[in-house]
Scaffold this active site. Sequence first.
Site, short mmCIF file in Angstrom:
data_model
loop_
_atom_site.label_atom_id
_atom_site.label_comp_id
_atom_site.label_asym_id
_atom_site.label_seq_id
_atom_site.Cartn_x
_atom_site.Cartn_y
_atom_site.Cartn_z
N HIS A 69 0.82 -4.09 -4.67
CA HIS A 69 0.55 -2.70 -4.24
C HIS A 69 1.14 -1.71 -5.24
O HIS A 69 0.47 -0.76 -5.66
CB HIS A 69 1.15 -2.47 -2.85
CG HIS A 69 1.20 -1.03 -2.43
ND1 HIS A 69 0.23 -0.44 -1.65
CD2 HIS A 69 2.12 -0.06 -2.69
CE1 HIS A 69 0.55 0.82 -1.45
NE2 HIS A 69 1.69 1.08 -2.06
N GLU A 70 2.39 -1.93 -5.62
CA GLU A 70 3.03 -1.01 -6.57
C GLU A 70 2.36 -1.08 -7.94
O GLU A 70 2.22 -0.06 -8.63
CB GLU A 70 4.53 -1.34 -6.69
CG GLU A 70 5.32 -1.16 -5.40
CD GLU A 70 5.18 0.23 -4.82
OE1 GLU A 70 4.93 1.20 -5.58
OE2 GLU A 70 5.30 0.37 -3.58
N HIS A 81 -0.62 1.10 -7.94
CA HIS A 81 -0.25 2.50 -8.18
C HIS A 81 -0.13 2.77 -9.68
O HIS A 81 -0.57 3.82 -10.17
CB HIS A 81 1.09 2.82 -7.50
CG HIS A 81 0.97 3.24 -6.08
ND1 HIS A 81 0.11 4.23 -5.66
CD2 HIS A 81 1.64 2.83 -4.96
CE1 HIS A 81 0.25 4.41 -4.35
NE2 HIS A 81 1.16 3.56 -3.90
N GLU A 122 -2.44 5.96 -1.12
CA GLU A 122 -1.83 4.78 -0.50
C GLU A 122 -2.89 3.78 -0.07
O GLU A 122 -2.75 2.57 -0.28
CB GLU A 122 -0.97 5.20 0.70
CG GLU A 122 0.36 5.85 0.33
CD GLU A 122 1.23 4.94 -0.52
OE1 GLU A 122 1.31 3.72 -0.25
OE2 GLU A 122 1.83 5.45 -1.49
#
Length: 280
Positions: free
Chosen positions: A129-130, A133, A203
Amino acid sequence: MINNLKTFILLASLTALLVVIGGLLGGSTGMLVALLFAGIMNFSAYWYSDTLVLKMYNAEPLSNNHFVYHIVSELAHRAGTSVPKVYLINNSTPNAFATGRNPENASIAVTTGLLDRLTQEEITGVLAHELAHVIHRDTLINVVSATIAGAISGIANMFMWLSMFGHNSNNQEGVHPVVGMIMMIVAPLAAGLIQMAISRSREFEADAGGAQISGNPQWLASALLKLDQANHEQYFDEAETHPATAHLFIINPLNGEKLANLFSTHPSTAERVARLRAMY
């Protein structure tokens, strides 16, 4: 393209809010000073925000031999992007964030609590997930908006003190106390709402992108449920001290009982988990 345009407009709105506050404080001169200040802050955020945020949380770099670095390296190679630096924050509250102006200068930080509470598969889901980003360049947008929002909150507090001590009985100098109190309340809320608008859609996109990188949406879904529960039970001191950085984290780190949490920069965990489970 539409999401990038929306983000540009919202960042411009944050800057405009800062300029308006400057105008209320010092007229046209105050507006010019605020605009210059915003430019300097954006420049500083672009080049130095990652270092500043990592220092705020006393993050320490992990060696290339650490298993977390190995996971990040494997995910980055799978996604065809540069391997970010990896940092560890000594805090029992499980959470994580990414920062940096571009994929070549990115960093991912995780707390000791995250490593203690999650399985390796769940940790992989969080790191993916990071990394999403980073690939989407959300990290730059997040730190710039956090920097400006922090400045707005600081100036709003200055407004309060000026209204209390700079106003005279003849209404000739200083800021009217009522105006000062209104700005103290409204300005940070407005900045928070703009941050919320910037962060929420990103997100969801990072959740979807991370699930694709890791190859299993369930890993992130399971991690989010554990992180959400833990962050309602524990108090993240550093995050409470630096609330303008809350939207950097994978889960909102601010205490759930606070009024400000009504304006969370994160979508609900239940909705995020539902979307991830629907990817099967």
